[in-house]
Every structure is written in structure tokens, then in C-alpha cells.
Scaffold this active site. Structure first.
Site, mmCIF file in Angstrom:
data_model
loop_
_atom_site.group_PDB
_atom_site.id
_atom_site.type_symbol
_atom_site.label_atom_id
_atom_site.label_comp_id
_atom_site.label_asym_id
_atom_site.label_seq_id
_atom_site.Cartn_x
_atom_site.Cartn_y
_atom_site.Cartn_z
ATOM 1 N N GLU A 2 0.827 -1.216 0.000
ATOM 2 C CA GLU A 2 0.000 0.000 0.000
ATOM 3 C C GLU A 2 0.864 1.270 0.000
ATOM 4 O O GLU A 2 0.585 2.224 0.724
ATOM 5 C CB GLU A 2 -0.955 -0.007 1.198
ATOM 6 C CG GLU A 2 -1.996 -1.106 1.144
ATOM 7 C CD GLU A 2 -2.993 -1.053 2.282
ATOM 8 O OE1 GLU A 2 -4.156 -1.409 2.074
ATOM 9 O OE2 GLU A 2 -2.603 -0.641 3.393
ATOM 10 N N GLU A 61 -7.201 -7.140 -0.832
ATOM 11 C CA GLU A 61 -7.702 -7.221 0.539
ATOM 12 C C GLU A 61 -9.195 -6.909 0.504
ATOM 13 O O GLU A 61 -9.593 -5.773 0.231
ATOM 14 C CB GLU A 61 -6.999 -6.217 1.470
ATOM 15 C CG GLU A 61 -5.540 -6.501 1.721
ATOM 16 C CD GLU A 61 -4.925 -5.511 2.719
ATOM 17 O OE1 GLU A 61 -5.675 -4.652 3.250
ATOM 18 O OE2 GLU A 61 -3.711 -5.588 2.954
#
Length: 779
Positions: free
Chosen positions: A184, A258
């Protein structure tokens, strides 16, 4: 004859081509096609779930992996936490609980492939996001950048990861089919060269399977790199998320890196849950379109030891329980969410696949109430201090986790205030042996009143380090007292000097202190370790009930269970039965305050959602008589947002002030609710202003019971958390206001706002912005 020669030549060419294709399949048994993943030459949909071996007792690894297989998954996603493997520079651990290779081998034995997420940064609500604390000993380090020292340590770490795990790639017959580059990163920075260097370190370490990156829909544009496959993270609305992914990656299979079935818990906030119907509907939508996914988490487990991290801003440490409302519960058993997921996934099995049987539940037991019989006061037993004129960080003492005691002398004199600048993270302040108050970083407390002293006295400050920040711009989270300490009397301000520093490291293994019978120290009001025993002939799991104690850490037979805190929401601590002895078992509890009773018991069910106070998360943002009044003279902007999930920027003539008010006038759905994910401010040059000193001083309405809708979520750097006006008990009507103290007079030229990401409800339409040097009328 000529035709026969031509035919022979064509056959040889076809055979050579076939052999080449076969060889390619051997060398690339898993690859990324233009429309789908390819496994052994056939389209493959990744049905994955995340679980962290560091959060599962090693003896239960196989059971948890069997559960993942039985629910209908074909892949498991595994994080590595750098700080779990390199506890000090150059000293790596891959044995016991840290045996990542064994976890991957067991996954393969149970019929699961592996997505490897080695970092170096992980987040995952893990201490320091997985980065080693010892990086902070270098005062000028710049984390997650091309800082030479940081990059060299990353290279050495990833090289070691490759030594241990590269042999387990699918190209070598192992289970690892893809490896992630960083994590991320688009939520943190946009340095493409940094990502490419990290990619190169992984290649250098021997990883030849496809590499991938992941980020949220808003941040993808910062993350996408050449030859790194991109996946998108989200917890709702897959259609919109995949549209955002297609904007930056036009071809290739669609994958959610995710997908959130629940959420993590933080101290002082309600327990998070996720809708079962929502999970099933959206996973079904993805599978109907052959989109791959990884459920974060399929099994959350427990952040044993002192491994639970924290979010910022404001500082919000996470609970040791990482239950996550996942389909597989904290102790590994099936939940209703598991059953519904299994019934859904069995409809999407690929040719030849069958659902395996669900393993038998892990048995649980109760432990009858028992008393702790010995106590070890902490402060009288400390010795060998480190002396310094000014306060030092915990890291300066070569200490990673635990507590520190700071000690100096106070002169006699009138009442005064002590300003500690910042406290990381929870401090008890003593004059002599008398506790005079507590400072809590969660509430931005750093000033305390000192009574009049008729003679010089010893000042003692015991600082407990909770989890280091694991997400966002405030990663360099050093522990202890932050900066100078000042004694303030009227206009006089004097810096305190001559400090003694006592280290109190904590972690695995029982702390070594001298104990006395508890009835010989009946008036202990300072911190201490309490010890006792219970007997059981069963090695079944249970949940240690901590409701008699207040705040601290607990151990069973030398295994650190994690942190507890009576504010909730968690009131129990998971005890794996495999850590028990047949017969006598030892319990040690550190409590910073005097417990209501030195007593414990074992329950057969956890208490995950019991808040004893809302003070931590509410901080009295609205008093009964307060109401945002007529403040037209401070109005600096009136505007309207678009009904999208994207960042929106509004620019105006630069204005100066300390107190900012955001007033929501209405929303797009016509009801009374307001919701907003994030607020950022830009200066007159368009540069983002720091938010570390921001503090909410008023909000007309925030939901603190039905969900975590506190107003501080507006600047917590988490795009999935939101400020939400009340809905559970009350539902006040528009307008809704939030007032933020920026910490000092600030020049503002623009405001950026991110609408809630998960749904349209509460998305603000028309709004006003106010700025003033003094608190607004009515407050």
C-alpha cells in the site's frame, strides 16, 4: 519426395513449438495472462484468505490452514513481519513461531497455494507496521524512502527472505505463486523509483514468480509500476473498485488484494463487525465475473506479546485480540460467517475440486476463579540508571518494548504545571511514592498540575510504550518522553534537567522481579507484577477474564498473551490450550494501577465488545450547553461536493486562523445523517499542512455506540474509517458541525475532503467552512 520433406519440416517445427510451449509451462507454471491468471496452462481464479502465522500458535498452524481449505479457498496469503525475524541488526530468526518456510510447506500439504507478502513494510495493525524498532536508533532515518541506510537494511532483509523462501516458489515445485512488492505504498508516497528498487531487491533475492502491488481505489495511481501487477483493496462496491483498477491497468485479471469481512479493534472504541450478507453478495459478484480475491482476514488470530500496533492521528493503539470478525474466530473455530461463505464458495469450485471436511472445533474450557498470591512492586527494585541532562527515548537505551521510569528532583515551591511536550504513550506521574495523575497520549495529554511542595521532592514518571504507529506519515514513533520537560509557575518557565532513566523491558518470558506475599504489601498503589497459579488437567483453550485488573500485560507459563485495558472493548485474553501444562500453571500480570482484586478466571467465550467508558474516544467533544452559534463573520467558504468516492479539493483566498469549523448542510440522500472519511488542509502554496497537532474541540453529533464514527476519524489517515453523526440512540438533524483546533495559527488556501468510501448514505452535499483565531460563538 519434395512434399514429404516439407511435411517432415512442418512436423519438426510443430514438435519444437510444442516442446517450447511445454518447457515454458514448466518454467512458468503460474503466470498472469491478459484476461486471467494461468496455472499449468489453464485459467485460474484465486480464492484466497489471509492469515498471519505470527498471530497463530505454531501448534495450530495446520488446523487453521485446514479450516481455510474447508471453507472453499485454494490459496492463503501470508505476511512476513520484518521485526519478527530480524530482532536486532543482522540477527535473523526463522525457527519456532517464526518458521515461515514450515508454514508455507504445511499450506501446500493442505492443498493451498501461497501469496507471499514479505514487506519490508506490512502495516497489518502490527507493531511499527512490521519495521524493526532499531531502525529508529538512527535519528535522521527517513522510512519508506530512498534513504541509503533504510534501503540497505531492506536489501539485506529481503535477501535473507529469498534465501529462506525463494526455494518454495511454484517454479521449484513449492506453493508460492506471487510475491508482493512493499505494501500500500500509494497511501504513503509516490516515489516510483523507491518501488522499483524494492522490486529489484526481490528479484536479486531470487523471486521469479509474478510480483504484485496493492492499494486502495483512491491511491492506486501512486502505486502502479511497470512489470508489477496491480491489485486493488476494498471492503465494498467491487464494481467501482475494479473500474478504478482498470483506469490504471487496462488489461490482466481483476483481483481484490484485501477484501474486508470485518475490521480491527482499537482500545476505547466499539468492537467492529461486518455484515455476512454483504460479504456473500460481493464475493459472489466477483466470482460471477471470474475476479480473484483475498479475504482480509479469513482468520485474524491474536497479536500476542507486545506486537499490536497503533494508528495515528489521533494516536489509537489496537487491541491484542485480532478477531477481526473473520469467518474463522480468534481461537480457530467456524462462525456463522464461515458457514455462509462455505456454502457460497462450493458453487464456484474449479474442475476437479472438492470441499474438504471442516476440522473438529478446538475444545474450550472454563477455569474456576483463583487468586494471585504474590506481588513484586516495580519502582523499588530498579537499579543502574542511565544519566542524562535531558530526557532520552527508549530507543536511546537500546530498548525496543516495555516501560521506562524517568526520575529527577523538583525544588520546593508553589503550585505549578509540568509540561512534558509529548508522552509516548501512557504515563503515571509520582511525587515521591504518591501518584498525582496520569497522562494519556490518546487524549493528547501532556500537562499535569503539581501541588505546592514544602520541600524538594523526587519526580518519577513511569511511561508505558504501547504499539508503535503502523500506518501513515507518523511511522517514526519513538517511545518515552518526547523533548524537554518544563516547570511552569505563572509566567516563569524552567526546563527540568538531571534525569535518571531506568529500563523495564517486557516481552516473552516472565519478568524477573522479586516477589513477596501479597498480604504483606496491602497498600501498593504503584505498578507491580502479580503472580499466581491454577491447575487444570485439560489442554483446551480458554479466555482469561481480566475484569478485576485495570491496565497492563499478562503472561501464562512465560508466554506473553498481550495487553489488556479495562476501558474495553476487549475484556478477555485468548489462552491457547497448547501453552498449558498438565497440572500447575503460572500466571503473571503486570498492572499499572491497583487492581480491584488480584483474581482471575477462565471463560469459554471471549468478551470482545464491552466498553466501560466512552471518555477515551469522545473526550467531551460536546457539553450539554454547547451549540454552534451564528459565526457568519468567520465564514471563509461555501461549496458543494460531488456524489463520488474521490478526493475533492476546494480552493479559496488564503486565510489565517487556529480554529477550523466544517459545517455540513445536507446530503445526497435527503436524510439526517452526515459522514466523511478524511479532511486535509493545504497552505497558500498548495502544500499539505501537518495534522499531528489537530484536536477536535466540538462536534454536534458523532456515533460512538453503534459503530466507530468518532470525529477524529476525519484525520486518522484511514480512508475506510469515517466520522458519522449519531444514528443508534439519537438522530439529530442537519446542520452538523465539527470544530478542530489546528494547534496554532495557520494559513489555509484549500480544503480537501474524501467522502465515505463504502456507500452513499451520509455523503455530504452542501457545506461551509469557518476559520477563526478564537473559539466560535456558542462554544
Amino acid at each position: 519426395m519434395k512434399n514429404n520433406i516439407i511435411r517432415l519440416f512442418l512436423c519438426i517445427c510443430l514438435l519444437s513449438s510444442s516442446m517450447a510451449m511445454g518447457q515454458q509451462q514448466i518454467n512458468e507454471p503460474f503466470k498472469i495472462g491478459t484476461e486471467s491468471f494461468m496455472l499449468n496452462g489453464k485459467p485460474f481464479v484465486i480464492r484466497c484468505g489471509e492469515m498471519h502465522f505470527a498471530r497463530i500458535p505454531r501448534a495450530y498452524w495446520r488446523h487453521r490452514l485446514k479450516m481455510a481449505k474447508a471453507v472453499g479457498l485454494n490459496t492463503v496469503c501470508a505476511y512476513l513481519f520484518w521485526n519478527f525475524h530480524e530482532t536486532s541488526p543482522g540477527k535473523f530468526t526463522w525457527e519456532g513461531q517464526a518458521d515461515a518456510a514450515e508454514f508455507c510447506k504445511i499450506a501446500q500439504e493442505e492443498g493451498l497455494y501461497v501469496l507471499l507478502r514479505p514487506g519490508p513494510y506490512a502495516c497489518a495493525e502490527w507493531e511499527f507496521g512490521g519495521l524493526p524498532w532499531w531502525l529508529l536508533k538512527k535519528k535522521d532515518i527517513k522510512l519508506r524512502t530512498q534513504d541509503p541506510y533504510y534501503m540497505e537494511r531492506c536489501r539485506l532483509y529481503l535477501k535473507e527472505v529469498g534465501r529462506v523462501l525463494a526455494p518454495l516458489q511454484i517454479t521449484n515445485g513449492g506453493p508460492i505463486i506471487m510475491t508482493q512488492v512493499e505494501n500500500e505504498y500509494g497511501s504513503y508516497g509516490s516515489d516510483k523509483e523507491y518501488m522499483l528498487k524494492t522490486r529489484d531487491y526481490l528479484k536479486e533475492a531470487g523471486f521469479i514468480v509474478p510480483l504484485f502491488s496493492c492499494d486502495g481505489t483512491v491511491q492506486l495511481k501512486n502505486d502502479v509500476q511497470k512489470d508489477i501487477f496491480a491489485v486493488v483493496n476494498f471492503g465494498n462496491n467491487p464494481e467501482a473498485a475494479f473500474k478504478a483498477l482498470r483506469e490504471v491497468q487496462p488489461t490482466g485479471p481483476l483481483m481484490c488484494g484485501e477484501y474486508y469481512p470485518g475490521w480491527f479493534d482499537s482500545w476505547g472504541a466499539p468492537h467492529h463487525t461486518g455484515s455476512n450478507d454483504h460479504l456473500i453478495k460481493e464475493l459472489g459478484w466477483m466470482l460471477d465475473r471470474n475476479a480473484s480475491f483475498s479475504i482480509y482476514m479469513i482468520h485474524g488470530g491474536t497479536s500476542f506479546g507486545l506486537w499490536a500496533g497503533a494508528n495515528c492521528q489521533p494516536y489509537t493503539p489496537e487491541t491484542s485480540s485480532y478477531d477481526y470478525d473473520a469467518p474463522i474466530s480468534e481461537n480457530g473455530n467456524a462462525t456463522p460467517k464461515f458457514d455462509e461463505l462455505r456454502n457460497t464458495l462450493k458453487k464456484y469450485l474449479q474442475p476437479g475440486e472438492v470441499l474438504t471436511d471442516v476440522p473438529a472445533p478446538i475444545p474450550v474450557q472454563k477455569i474456576a476463579p483463583f487468586n494471585l498470591t504474590a506481588v513484586a512492586p516495580i519502582m523499588p527494585q530498579l537499579s543502574k540508571p542511565v544519566l542524562s541532562d535531558t530526557t532520552l527515548f527508549m530507543e536511546d537505551l537500546n530498548q525496543g518494548y516495555g516501560m521506562m521510569l524517568y526520575e529527577t528532583n523538583l525544588p520546593a515551591g508553589a503550585k505549578r504545571k509540568l509540561d512534558f511536550t509529548e508522552v509516548h504513550d501512557y504515563a503515571e506521574v509520582f511525587i515521591g511514592n504518591k501518584l498525582i495523575g496520569v497522562l494519556n497520549r490518546m487524549k493528547n495529554e501532556h500537562v499535569i498540575n503539581i501541588p505546592e511542595l514544602s520541600k524538594p521532592a523526587k519526580l518519577r514518571v513511569l511511561v508505558e510504550a504501547m504499539g508503535r504507529v503502523n500506518y501513515g506519515y507518523y511511522l517514526p514513533d519513538r517511545k518515552g518522553l518526547q523533548g524537554e520537560v518544563y516547570s511552569i509557575t505563572g509566567e516563569e518557565k524552567v526546563m527540568l534537567k538531571g534525569w535518571k532513566h531506568y529500563s523495564i523491558p517486557l516481552g516473552e518470558g516472565n519478568p524477573q522481579f522479586k516477589y513477596s506475599a501479597i498480604n504483606t504489601i496491602p497498600k501498593l498503589n504503584g505498578p507491580g507484577f502479580y503472580k499466581g497459579h491454577f491447575k487444570t488437567n485439560s489442554k483446551s483453550d480458554f479466555y482469561l477474564d481480566m475484569r478485576w485488573f485495570k491496565k497492563g500485560v499478562a503472561w501464562i507459563n512465560g508466554h506473553c498473551l498481550g495487553r489488556y485495558w479495562n476501558i474495553g472493548p476487549t475484556q478477555t485474553m485468548y489462552v491457547p490450550g497448547v501453552w498449558l501444562n498438565n497440572g500447575k500453571n503460572e500466571v503473571v500480570v503486570l498492572d499499572l494501577h491497583r487492581p480491584a482484586a488480584a483474581r482471575l478466571q477462565g471463560l469459554d467465550k471471549p468478551i470482545l465488545d464491552s466498553l466501560t467508558t466512552s471518555e477515551i474516544i469522545s473526550s467531551n467533544h460536546r457539553k450539554a450547553a454547547q451549540k454552534f452559534g451564528n459565526n457568519q463573520n468567520s465564514l471563509i467558504y461555501t461549496g458543494a461536493m460531488e456524489n463520488t468516492g474521490k478526493w475533492q479539493t476546494f480552493t479559496f483566498s488564503p486565510k489565517n486562523g487556529r480554529y477550523l469549523a466544517l459545517e455540513a448542510i445536507n446530503n445526497f440522500t435527503g436524510d439526517q445523517f452526515a459522514a466523511l472519511a478524511e479532511v486535509e488542509l493545504l497552505d497558500e502554496h498548495g502544500d499539505q499542512l501537518p495534522r499531528n497537532s489537530w484536536k477536535v474541540v466540538y462536534v454536534d453529533s458523532e456515533e460512538l455506540k453503534g459503530n466507530d464514527g468518532k470525529s477524529e476519524n476525519l484525520f486518522d489517515l484511514q480512508y475506510t474509517s469515517i466520522w458519522h453523526s449519531q444514528w443508534k440512540d439519537l438522530a439529530p438533524k442537519y446542520p452538523h458541525q465539527v470544530v478542530i483546533d489546528l494547534g496554532s495559527k495557520t494559513t489555509i488556501g484549500s480544503i480537501k475532503m474524501l467522502p465515505r468510501q463504502d456507500m452513499e448514505t451520509g455523503r455530504i452535499k452542501e457545506f461551509k467552512v469557518y476559520l477563526a483565531n478564537q473559539l466560535f460563538n456558542g462554544l
